[in-house]
Write an enzyme that holds these catalytic residues in place. Structure first.
Site, PDB file in Angstrom:
ATOM      1  N   ARG A   1      -0.417  -0.755  -8.646  1.00  0.00           N
ATOM      2  CA  ARG A   1      -1.856  -0.519  -8.481  1.00  0.00           C
ATOM      3  C   ARG A   1      -2.035   0.990  -8.375  1.00  0.00           C
ATOM      4  O   ARG A   1      -1.484   1.619  -7.462  1.00  0.00           O
ATOM      5  CB  ARG A   1      -2.353  -1.198  -7.197  1.00  0.00           C
ATOM      6  CG  ARG A   1      -3.823  -0.918  -6.925  1.00  0.00           C
ATOM      7  CD  ARG A   1      -4.281  -1.634  -5.672  1.00  0.00           C
ATOM      8  NE  ARG A   1      -3.777  -0.997  -4.477  1.00  0.00           N
ATOM      9  CZ  ARG A   1      -3.369  -1.652  -3.382  1.00  0.00           C
ATOM     10  NH1 ARG A   1      -3.377  -2.946  -3.331  1.00  0.00           N
ATOM     11  NH2 ARG A   1      -2.942  -0.977  -2.344  1.00  0.00           N
TER      12      ARG A   1
ATOM     13  N   ALA B   1      -5.881   8.589  -0.667  1.00  0.00           N
ATOM     14  CA  ALA B   1      -6.884   8.639   0.398  1.00  0.00           C
ATOM     15  C   ALA B   1      -6.519   9.550   1.565  1.00  0.00           C
ATOM     16  O   ALA B   1      -7.270   9.638   2.524  1.00  0.00           O
ATOM     17  CB  ALA B   1      -7.121   7.229   0.930  1.00  0.00           C
TER      18      ALA B   1
ATOM     19  N   ASP C   1       0.843  -1.204   0.000  1.00  0.00           N
ATOM     20  CA  ASP C   1       0.000   0.000   0.000  1.00  0.00           C
ATOM     21  C   ASP C   1       0.872   1.245   0.000  1.00  0.00           C
ATOM     22  O   ASP C   1       2.020   1.205   0.449  1.00  0.00           O
ATOM     23  CB  ASP C   1      -0.837   0.056   1.289  1.00  0.00           C
ATOM     24  CG  ASP C   1      -2.000  -0.925   1.288  1.00  0.00           C
ATOM     25  OD1 ASP C   1      -2.108  -1.736   0.352  1.00  0.00           O
ATOM     26  OD2 ASP C   1      -2.797  -0.862   2.240  1.00  0.00           O
TER      27      ASP C   1
HETATM   28  C1  LIG Z   1      -8.232  -1.797  -4.126  1.00  0.00           C
HETATM   29  C2  LIG Z   1      -7.943  -0.447  -3.554  1.00  0.00           C
HETATM   30  C3  LIG Z   1      -6.733  -0.217  -2.909  1.00  0.00           C
HETATM   31  C4  LIG Z   1      -6.448   1.046  -2.385  1.00  0.00           C
HETATM   32  N1  LIG Z   1      -5.220   1.268  -1.824  1.00  0.00           N
HETATM   33  C5  LIG Z   1      -4.891   2.527  -1.448  1.00  0.00           C
HETATM   34  C6  LIG Z   1      -3.578   2.828  -0.993  1.00  0.00           C
HETATM   35  O1  LIG Z   1      -2.703   1.953  -0.874  1.00  0.00           O
HETATM   36  N2  LIG Z   1      -3.287   4.126  -0.680  1.00  0.00           N
HETATM   37  C7  LIG Z   1      -4.224   5.133  -0.802  1.00  0.00           C
HETATM   38  O2  LIG Z   1      -3.888   6.295  -0.555  1.00  0.00           O
HETATM   39  N3  LIG Z   1      -5.488   4.859  -1.199  1.00  0.00           N
HETATM   40  C8  LIG Z   1      -5.844   3.595  -1.526  1.00  0.00           C
HETATM   41  N4  LIG Z   1      -7.117   3.341  -1.957  1.00  0.00           N
HETATM   42  C9  LIG Z   1      -8.174   4.395  -1.826  1.00  0.00           C
HETATM   43  C10 LIG Z   1      -8.161   5.354  -3.017  1.00  0.00           C
HETATM   44  O3  LIG Z   1      -7.025   6.183  -2.965  1.00  0.00           O
HETATM   45  C11 LIG Z   1      -9.420   6.255  -3.027  1.00  0.00           C
HETATM   46  O4  LIG Z   1      -9.453   7.014  -1.852  1.00  0.00           O
HETATM   47  C12 LIG Z   1     -10.733   5.503  -3.145  1.00  0.00           C
HETATM   48  O5  LIG Z   1     -10.625   4.399  -4.003  1.00  0.00           O
HETATM   49  C13 LIG Z   1     -11.841   6.454  -3.694  1.00  0.00           C
HETATM   50  O6  LIG Z   1     -11.518   6.888  -4.986  1.00  0.00           O
HETATM   51  P1  LIG Z   1     -12.188   6.274  -6.325  1.00  0.00           P
HETATM   52  O7  LIG Z   1     -11.102   6.052  -7.301  1.00  0.00           O
HETATM   53  O8  LIG Z   1     -12.993   5.088  -5.995  1.00  0.00           O
HETATM   54  O9  LIG Z   1     -13.036   7.393  -7.010  1.00  0.00           O
HETATM   55  P2  LIG Z   1     -13.953   8.587  -6.550  1.00  0.00           P
HETATM   56  O10 LIG Z   1     -13.951   9.502  -7.718  1.00  0.00           O
HETATM   57  O11 LIG Z   1     -13.573   9.120  -5.224  1.00  0.00           O
HETATM   58  O12 LIG Z   1     -15.366   7.913  -6.428  1.00  0.00           O
HETATM   59  C14 LIG Z   1     -16.092   7.465  -7.571  1.00  0.00           C
HETATM   60  C15 LIG Z   1     -17.382   6.839  -7.108  1.00  0.00           C
HETATM   61  O13 LIG Z   1     -17.069   5.621  -6.410  1.00  0.00           O
HETATM   62  C16 LIG Z   1     -17.946   5.451  -5.325  1.00  0.00           C
HETATM   63  N5  LIG Z   1     -17.155   5.446  -4.066  1.00  0.00           N
HETATM   64  C17 LIG Z   1     -15.859   5.830  -3.925  1.00  0.00           C
HETATM   65  N6  LIG Z   1     -15.463   5.662  -2.657  1.00  0.00           N
HETATM   66  C18 LIG Z   1     -16.530   5.177  -1.988  1.00  0.00           C
HETATM   67  C19 LIG Z   1     -16.758   4.820  -0.647  1.00  0.00           C
HETATM   68  N7  LIG Z   1     -15.808   4.897   0.287  1.00  0.00           N
HETATM   69  N8  LIG Z   1     -17.992   4.363  -0.313  1.00  0.00           N
HETATM   70  C20 LIG Z   1     -18.983   4.253  -1.231  1.00  0.00           C
HETATM   71  N9  LIG Z   1     -18.830   4.582  -2.520  1.00  0.00           N
HETATM   72  C21 LIG Z   1     -17.623   5.036  -2.898  1.00  0.00           C
HETATM   73  C22 LIG Z   1     -18.939   6.589  -5.366  1.00  0.00           C
HETATM   74  O14 LIG Z   1     -20.044   6.187  -6.126  1.00  0.00           O
HETATM   75  C23 LIG Z   1     -18.183   7.662  -6.091  1.00  0.00           C
HETATM   76  O15 LIG Z   1     -19.030   8.567  -6.722  1.00  0.00           O
HETATM   77  C24 LIG Z   1      -7.417   2.094  -2.481  1.00  0.00           C
HETATM   78  C25 LIG Z   1      -8.625   1.855  -3.134  1.00  0.00           C
HETATM   79  C26 LIG Z   1      -8.899   0.613  -3.660  1.00  0.00           C
HETATM   80  C27 LIG Z   1     -10.206   0.409  -4.361  1.00  0.00           C
END
Ligand SMILES: Cc1cc2nc3c(=O)[nH]c(=O)nc-3n(C[C@H](O)[C@H](O)[C@H](O)COP(=O)(O)OP(=O)(O)OC[C@H]3O[C@@H](n4cnc5c(N)ncnc54)[C@H](O)[C@@H]3O)c2cc1C
Length: 309
Positions: free
Chosen positions: A181, A186, A131
């Protein structure tokens, strides 16, 4: 960054709130939407159900910033035990580790040694993911990743599209044939180092995504995965993949457990690689609050649980 997102990200680091949150049933009920349970057995059951739908799984044991080398050793042993359980269960599940749980605050050498012991235990057919945490840790995380990658090609790292530096970081990794990835990011980061406007993060994500898919095709990257729930982004990446003549399985989308389940299934049915990050463990508070910050509408869900029986 929206005010609500800033407040929630600050709350995710608040120890006082962390201690109290777990006492409330409505919080625990809300958490269960995003994780199948606190124990490894809960995660294994979830992985079995996902496998039946041709959806892959990646386990992560919740926790960050352990206090000393002994705690890092416990987490290392835990992951080695988990890899054994995954193998015994006949699952293709992978793992994703946070380096601050494996001694990164103590020393890069200690952390590298712990990651090495975990990766040694994993089959070279699978990937051990690392991560990416807050920006303060990016240099050290990439240092550990480089050291491990030269020994073990089956390791991958997460890169965050909200950071200005990520394009350069990706370029610098390419000679080592990395697995990456890509996520949006976040944590709470300052506008000096990260795009403050979501539209810009999205554009950088798409631009990096295209670069990564091309690099994977050219054999410069071992594996590429996209950690996102953004349906528009997934469609754009799928269109790009098709336009460039790449097969559907070149595109791997990883989502978090409990979010966009229908989309996870649709991707798998249509022939894309679809996987779910399954979190488990007792230390869920900061992780859960970051999920609320990603989509403040999730607060309604929390509020509804206050009244649920
Ligand atoms: C497999 C995976 C691994 C990850 N690893 C890391 C990491 O190592 N470091 C890091 O900084 N971040 C990590 N993240 C989190 C990432 O950085 C984002 O904060 C998170 O994925 C939200 O962004 P998004 O790309 O989904 O899009 P966004 O544009 O934020 O969201 C798009 C749509 O997705 C849906 N959505 C998004 N988040 C949520 C939620 N929490 N609950 C409900 N619906 C939601 C909503 O419908 C939203 O409109 C990871 C995420 C995933 C999926």
């Amino acid at each position: 960054m929206s005010v609500m997102r800033s407040i929630l990200l600050a709350a995710s680091q608040n120890g006082w709130l962390r201690e109290r949150a777990a006492r409330y049933k409505f919080v625990r009920r809300s958490v269960s939407r995003f994780m199948p349970g606190e124990e490894i057995e809960d995660a294994l059951r979830a992985a079995q159900a996902l496998t039946a739908k041709r959806i892959g799984s990646v386990f992560t044991h919740l926790g960050e910033n352990i206090r000393d080398a002994r705690e890092a050793e416990d987490v290392t042993q835990h992951y080695r035990m988990v890899l054994g359980k995954i193998r015994s269960a006949g699952l293709a599940t992978e793992i994703s580790v946070k380096l601050t749980q494996l001694g990164l605050d103590q020393s890069v050498d200690l952390c590298t040694q712990n990651v090495r012991r975990i990766v040694q235990q994993e089959s070279s057919e699978k990937t051990v993911w690392i991560d990416m945490e807050a920006s303060f840790y990016v240099d050290a995380t990439l240092e550990v990743y480089r050291r491990i990658l030269v020994e073990f090609p089956h390791t991958g790292v997460c890169l965050q599209a909200y950071l200005f530096r990520t394009k350069k970081d990706l370029q610098a990794l390419l000679p080592l044939k990395p697995s990456v990835r890509l996520v949006k990011g976040a944590y709470k980061e300052s506008p000096e180092i990260a795009y403050p406007i979501k539209k810009d993060v999205d554009e950088n994500y798409f631009s990096l995504g295209q670069e990564m898919l091309r690099a994977q095709r050219e054999g410069e990257m071992k594996r590429v995965a996209f950690g996102t729930h953004d349906a528009v982004m997934i469609r754009r990446l799928a269109e790009f993949t098709a336009k460039e003549g790449m097969p559907k399985h070149a595109l791997e989308i990883q989502m978090l457990y409990g979010i966009q389940r229908a989309e996870q299934e649709r991707l798998a049915v249509e022939g894309y690689r679809s996987a779910v990050l399954v979190a488990y463990g007792h230390f869920w508070y900061p992780w859960f609050v970051r999920r609320l910050a990603e989509r403040p509408a999730n607060l309604w869900f929390l509020a509804k649980n206050v009244f649920a029986r």
